[in-house]
Design a protein around this motif. Structure first.
Motif, PDB file in Angstrom:
ATOM      1  N   ALA A 108      67.394  56.231  32.720  1.00  0.00           N
ATOM      2  CA  ALA A 108      66.657  55.848  31.408  1.00  0.00           C
ATOM      3  C   ALA A 108      67.744  55.660  30.014  1.00  0.00           C
ATOM      4  N   VAL A 109      68.313  56.853  29.887  1.00  0.00           N
ATOM      5  CA  VAL A 109      69.022  57.136  28.828  1.00  0.00           C
ATOM      6  C   VAL A 109      70.336  56.170  28.821  1.00  0.00           C
ATOM      7  N   PHE A 110      71.301  56.310  29.808  1.00  0.00           N
ATOM      8  CA  PHE A 110      72.538  55.441  30.122  1.00  0.00           C
ATOM      9  C   PHE A 110      72.166  54.094  29.945  1.00  0.00           C
ATOM     10  N   GLY A 111      71.075  53.668  30.592  1.00  0.00           N
ATOM     11  CA  GLY A 111      70.783  52.186  30.690  1.00  0.00           C
ATOM     12  C   GLY A 111      70.282  51.714  29.225  1.00  0.00           C
ATOM     13  N   GLY A 112      69.382  52.532  28.509  1.00  0.00           N
ATOM     14  CA  GLY A 112      69.224  52.083  27.337  1.00  0.00           C
ATOM     15  C   GLY A 112      70.507  52.137  26.115  1.00  0.00           C
ATOM     16  N   VAL A 113      71.249  53.041  26.430  1.00  0.00           N
ATOM     17  CA  VAL A 113      72.505  53.031  25.671  1.00  0.00           C
ATOM     18  C   VAL A 113      73.606  52.111  25.599  1.00  0.00           C
ATOM     19  N   ILE A 114      73.815  51.972  26.929  1.00  0.00           N
ATOM     20  CA  ILE A 114      74.665  50.666  27.489  1.00  0.00           C
ATOM     21  C   ILE A 114      74.146  49.427  27.008  1.00  0.00           C
ATOM     22  N   GLY A 115      73.026  49.132  27.468  1.00  0.00           N
ATOM     23  CA  GLY A 115      72.276  47.809  26.917  1.00  0.00           C
ATOM     24  C   GLY A 115      72.368  47.681  25.492  1.00  0.00           C
ATOM     25  N   ALA A 116      71.977  48.599  24.734  1.00  0.00           N
ATOM     26  CA  ALA A 116      71.826  48.697  23.323  1.00  0.00           C
ATOM     27  C   ALA A 116      73.360  48.422  22.848  1.00  0.00           C
ATOM     28  N   VAL A 117      74.125  48.748  23.077  1.00  0.00           N
ATOM     29  CA  VAL A 117      75.428  48.523  22.528  1.00  0.00           C
ATOM     30  C   VAL A 117      75.802  46.922  22.892  1.00  0.00           C
ATOM     31  N   GLY A 118      75.640  46.427  23.887  1.00  0.00           N
ATOM     32  CA  GLY A 118      75.493  45.277  24.110  1.00  0.00           C
ATOM     33  C   GLY A 118      74.809  44.231  23.140  1.00  0.00           C
ATOM     34  N   VAL A 119      73.343  44.592  22.905  1.00  0.00           N
ATOM     35  CA  VAL A 119      72.741  43.850  22.030  1.00  0.00           C
ATOM     36  C   VAL A 119      72.996  43.984  20.541  1.00  0.00           C
ATOM     37  N   GLY A 120      73.477  45.322  20.280  1.00  0.00           N
ATOM     38  CA  GLY A 120      74.042  45.374  18.966  1.00  0.00           C
ATOM     39  C   GLY A 120      75.266  44.803  18.666  1.00  0.00           C
ATOM     40  N   LEU A 121      76.152  44.746  19.575  1.00  0.00           N
ATOM     41  CA  LEU A 121      77.473  43.877  19.109  1.00  0.00           C
ATOM     42  C   LEU A 121      77.224  42.331  19.125  1.00  0.00           C
ATOM     43  N   THR A 122      76.062  41.850  19.750  1.00  0.00           N
ATOM     44  CA  THR A 122      75.781  40.607  19.788  1.00  0.00           C
ATOM     45  C   THR A 122      75.265  40.171  18.452  1.00  0.00           C
ATOM     46  N   LEU A 123      74.128  40.979  18.109  1.00  0.00           N
ATOM     47  CA  LEU A 123      73.535  40.700  16.882  1.00  0.00           C
ATOM     48  C   LEU A 123      74.612  40.945  15.493  1.00  0.00           C
ATOM     49  N   LYS A 124      75.592  42.058  15.616  1.00  0.00           N
ATOM     50  CA  LYS A 124      76.397  41.999  14.506  1.00  0.00           C
ATOM     51  C   LYS A 124      77.191  40.918  14.252  1.00  0.00           C
ATOM     52  N   TRP A 125      77.351  40.092  15.468  1.00  0.00           N
ATOM     53  CA  TRP A 125      78.253  38.975  15.413  1.00  0.00           C
ATOM     54  C   TRP A 125      77.474  37.570  15.262  1.00  0.00           C
ATOM     55  N   GLY A 126      76.130  37.704  14.678  1.00  0.00           N
ATOM     56  CA  GLY A 126      75.258  36.390  14.185  1.00  0.00           C
ATOM     57  C   GLY A 126      74.850  35.723  15.261  1.00  0.00           C
TER      58      GLY A 126
END
Length: 276
Positions: A108-126
Motif C-alpha cells: 500500500a505504501v510503496f504503491g502509493g509513493v511510486i504512483g504519486a511520483v508519476g502523477v506529480g511529475l506529470t502534473l508538474k509538466w502541465g
C-alpha cells in the motif's frame, strides 16, 4: 519549443511507467486500489474476474473524457493527458503483475509513493493522468463549485466496493494508499485545486497581454513600489487551477525573467472565476 515539448513527452511517459509499476508490482497483487479512474479500472477488472485487464478498462474509461477535454479544455493539455493514459494502458499490459512482498502495508505504501511520483511529475509538466483531472478542469471552467467533492465521491465508491469484495481490511489499506499518494503529490506539485499567483513586474502590460491570450483568467492589477530601489512596478494578481501552473510559470519566464512571483493556496473564490 521543440526541445521543451520533447522533454514534456519524456516526463509524461516516465510518469505513466511509474504509475503502471506501482499498480502491477504493488497494488494489484495486494488487492489495494489506486485513486480516480485508475482505481475504477482496477476495480472493474476485479469485478469481471480479470477477464478484461486494468489497462483496457483504463483506456475505455478515458476515451469519452478525452473527447470532452478536447472540446472544453484545450488540445495541448488533453493531448498530453491522453498520451499519458495510452502509455499507462500499454505499460499495464506489457509489465507482468508480480508481487514483491506479501506484506499488504508495504504494498500500500510503496504503491502509493511510486504512483504519486508519476502523477506529480506529470502534473508538474502541465499534463495529467486523465480521468478525473480532465473532468475537474472542465468543471473549474464552468463553475466555482468544489472539485474535491467529485474526487471524494469516486474514491469513496472505490473504497466501499473494495471493502465489500475483499473485506474491510483491504479498504483500510486502500485509504493508506490514497493518503500517501496525496502527501507525495503535495511535495512534488500541489494538490490544491486553486492557486493565487501574485506577479510583481515592470512589464505588466506585456504580461497581461500574454496571459489573456493563453489562459482564460482575469487579472487584478495593483500599483507596487520596490522598497530598496523605489522603482514603480505593478502587481498582477490572478487565480488559476493547478493544471495551469505549468503554463503560467513559462509565461512569466518568457515575458520577464526578473519578475518576483508568489504562489499561495486558495481556499475559496467568490465571484466569477473565469475571463468573460
Amino acid at each position: 519549443m521543440i526541445w521543451l515539448r520533447t522533454k514534456k513527452l519524456i516526463v509524461v511517459l516516465i510518469g505513466a511507467l511509474l504509475t503502471a509499476i506501482s499498480m502491477n508490482f504493488f497494488l494489484i497483487p495486494a488487492n489495494v486500489y489506486s485513486s480516480g479512474f485508475a482505481g475504477a479500472a482496477q476495480l472493474l477488472s476485479s469485478v469481471f474476474g480479470g477477464g478484461i485487464s486494468t489497462g483496457i478498462f483504463l483506456f475505455i474509461l478515458n476515451v469519452p473524457v478525452a473527447l470532452l477535454g478536447w472540446v472544453k479544455v484545450g488540445r495541448s493539455f488533453t493531448l498530453y493527458s491522453f498520451i499519458s493514459v495510452l502509455a499507462m494502458s500499454i505499460f499495464l499490459e506489457v509489465i507482468p503483475v508480480k508481487a514483491f512482498s506479501d506484506d499488504i502495508l508495504l504494498n500500500a505504501v510503496f504503491g502509493g509513493v511510486i504512483g504519486a511520483v508519476g502523477v506529480g511529475l506529470t502534473l508538474k509538466w502541465g499534463a495529467s493522468t486523465g480521468g478525473m483531472d480532465i473532468i475537474a478542469m472542465v468543471l473549474s471552467r464552468l463553475n466555482d463549485k468544489p472539485i474535491g467533492t467529485y474526487f471524494f465521491i469516486l474514491n469513496a465508491i472505490i473504497i466501499i466496493t473494495a471493502g465489500a469484495l475483499y473485506g474491510w481490511e483491504k479498504a483500510l489499506y486502500t485509504i493508506v494508499t490514497l493518503y500517501v499518494s496525496t502527501r507525495v503529490i503535495d511535495a512534488i506539485h500541489t494538490r490544491h485545486e486553486k492557486l493565487t499567483v501574485m506577479i510583481i513586474t515592470k512589464k505588466s502590460a506585456e504580461m497581461k497581454k500574454v496571459i489573456h491570450e493563453k489562459l482564460m483568467r482575469g487579472i487584478t492589477i495593483i500599483p507596487a513600489k520596490g522598497s530598496y530601489t523605489n522603482e514603480d512596478k505593478e502587481m498582477l494578481m490572478i487565480v488559476i487551477t493547478r493544471y495551469e501552473l505549468f503554463y503560467l510559470e513559462r509565461i512569466i519566464k518568457e515575458v520577464d525573467s526578473n519578475a518576483f512571483t508568489n504562489i499561495v493556496q486558495t481556499i475559496g473564490v467568490l465571484g466569477f472565476f473565469r475571463k468573460d
